[in-house]
Structure formats: structure tokens, C-alpha cells
Write an enzyme that holds these catalytic residues in place. Structure first.
Site, PDB file in Angstrom:
ATOM      1  N   ALA A  11      50.329  38.916  48.695  1.00 48.15           N
ATOM      2  CA  ALA A  11      50.189  39.267  49.237  1.00 48.15           C
ATOM      3  C   ALA A  11      50.508  40.003  50.825  1.00 48.15           C
ATOM      4  O   ALA A  11      51.649  39.379  51.285  1.00 48.15           O
ATOM      5  CB  ALA A  11      48.521  38.883  49.540  1.00 48.15           C
ATOM      6  N   GLU A  77      48.241  43.958  40.063  1.00 51.48           N
ATOM      7  CA  GLU A  77      49.439  43.133  39.109  1.00 51.48           C
ATOM      8  C   GLU A  77      49.746  42.770  38.485  1.00 51.48           C
ATOM      9  O   GLU A  77      50.659  41.903  37.529  1.00 51.48           O
ATOM     10  CB  GLU A  77      50.559  43.079  40.713  1.00 51.48           C
ATOM     11  CG  GLU A  77      50.967  44.756  41.932  1.00 51.48           C
ATOM     12  CD  GLU A  77      51.574  43.835  42.735  1.00 51.48           C
ATOM     13  OE1 GLU A  77      51.631  44.876  43.783  1.00 51.48           O
ATOM     14  OE2 GLU A  77      51.553  43.000  43.126  1.00 51.48           O
TER      15      GLU A  77
END
Length: 252
Positions: A11, A77
Site C-alpha cells: 500500500a 494483486e
């Protein structure tokens, strides 16, 4: 042939303080790293660039954090990496970044019981562990192989499954100078077996696969191997509590 050794899924809030320094440390060790900051150029399609990075990387590091689980892209992902493991291979390398087991279990239960690195180990230690993983993945002849380890697991624990991910971690962390043959791993297990059996009776939930037994056996008899793993508090206590039960006189 893969273009990169590692794809780092993370992130954005975790990038500057942890992800970028880790990527630099890996790069300094000769690892080919896919990182969005380095690989996505101006005007490029983000989704296509990420898809290319995922498919052309040998492994995917997943930096699990509160920010990771609150954002859509990292979770996509992670889903793609899970899909790439459908053939039985193990490609996901989890790192817990300021997060604990309950949060991981809540958001990604399939990762909760995988051996993970923790941020408090320090970036140099994590980078070294990743390099050992990559080195053993490339190794074809020297030392213990994945096939030999799987055959030993089946031999010793015919009624238990093997865990491909934990096998990869075990091979990444053993000293190939100490374990030159699969018989050396079996000997370590036999030495640890009395201590291991007691611990398994105490904590049966921690011994669900044959790989669990072999990994903890090496932890009982090999201090270097023990130091390279991020064990649960229960297992660390067991190593101390049952150390006197290890039978060091077993030689074959």
C-alpha cells in the site's frame, strides 16, 4: 524466463518508511525487483504494467498492513498471486508490517499460518532471508532438494499432508553446509522426536502437516535455523521447555 526475481505488492502509505528501503536493500544484494515507483513510467497503463510485473516475477512479496487491507489495488494483486499458485507452486512471501495475527486472519486467512517475516526483524535480516529463498529456488544439485524433502515428509508422516510453502521456507533457511544430504534432515528429526512428540501433544493445532513436524524439529536441534524463523511464542517457549528431551546421541 522471468524478468524479475520479486514483485513487491504494498500500500502506498507504507512505501517511504519500509517498502522503498527494503527494495533498495534487495537491489543492493543483486535481486531484480519490480516496484511500481521504478517500473511504471509516465503515461503507461497502471493495470497493464502491474499485470506484466506479476506474471514476469518469480515471487511476490506482500507487505501486509492495515493500509494494505483497506485498499483495492493491493488486494487485487494478492488475488492474482493466489491464482498463480493454483498449480501447487508457492510464490507469495508475506511480510507483516505493524500488524498482528488477528488482523491477518480476518482479512487473509490463507496467509495467516504461512511463515512470514516481520518488520521488527529489521530490513537487513528480511533482505537476507529473501535472498536465501531465491538462492534455494535456483539450486538444482547442491544440498537437499524439494523432491527429496517431499519424499522424506511422506515417508515419516504418511497420514499427514505436506505444505509446499513451508517446504520452500525450510529449504531457504537450512545451512547447505550442514545439511548436505536428506539423511542429515532425517537425523535431525530423529534427534528432536522425543521433544517434538511432547510438544505435539501439548499443541496439536500447530502440527497439522508433516512439514510442521520437520520445521519444528530443525528448530529444536539447530540454533542457526531457529534464529532465522519467526516462530510463535508457544514454539519459542517449547524450544526452551523441552530442550532436555532432544537425543543428541543419535548418529544415523
Amino acid at each position: 524466463m522471468n524478468t524479475w526475481d520479486l514483485f513487491i505488492s504494498h500500500a502506498s502509505p507504507d512505501k517511504e518508511r519500509f517498502v522503498l528501503p527494503l527494495a533498495e536493500a534487495l537491489k543492493d544484494r543483486g535481486v531484480k525487483v519490480w516496484l511500481d515507483k521504478w517500473e511504471i513510467s509516465l503515461g503507461a497503463s497502471i493495470s497493464e504494467s502491474i499485470s506484466h510485473g506479476l506474471t514476469q516475477s518469480r515471487f511476490g512479496i506482500v507487505v501486509l498492513s492495515e493500509a494494505f487491507f483497506s485498499r483495492a489495488w493491493p488486494k487485487k494483486e494478492l488475488a492474482a498471486l493466489f491464482a498463480s499458485e493454483s498449480n501447487g507452486s508457492s510464490r507469495i512471501v508475506p511480510i507483516w508490517y505493524n500488524i498482528e495475527y488477528p488482523e491477518v486472519w480476518q482479512h487473509a486467512p490463507l496467509l495467516a499460518d504461512r511463515m512470514a517475516a516481520r518488520v521488527d526483524e529489521g530490513i537487513p535480516c528480511i533482505a537476507d532471508r529473501v535472498c536465501r529463498l531465491l538462492s534455494h529456488d535456483e539450486k538444482t544439485s547442491d544440498g537437499v532438494t524439494a523432491i527429496e524433502l517431499r519424499n522424506l515428509t511422506t515417508k515419516l508422516f504418511p497420514n499427514l499432508p505436506a505444505d509446499p510453502f513451508w517446504e520452500t521456507q525450510l529449504l531457504a533457511d537450512i545451512d547447505i553446509g550442514l545439511y548436505k544430504h536428506i539423511s542429515d534432515v532425517e537425523r535431525a528429526y530423529l534427534r528432536a522426536k522425543p521433544a517434538l512428540d511432547v510438544y505435539a501433544r501439548e499443541q496439536p493445532s500447530l502440527f497439522r502437516t508433516g512439514t510442521d513436524f520437520l520445521t519444528k524439529a530443525l528448530g529444536f536441534v539447530d540454533l542457526c535455523f531457529q534464529s532465522r524463523h519467526n516462530w510463535s511464542s508457544e514454539t519459542r517457549t517449547a524450544f526452551r521447555k523441552h530442550a532436555d528431551k532432544v537425543q543428541w546421541n543419535i548418529s544415523g
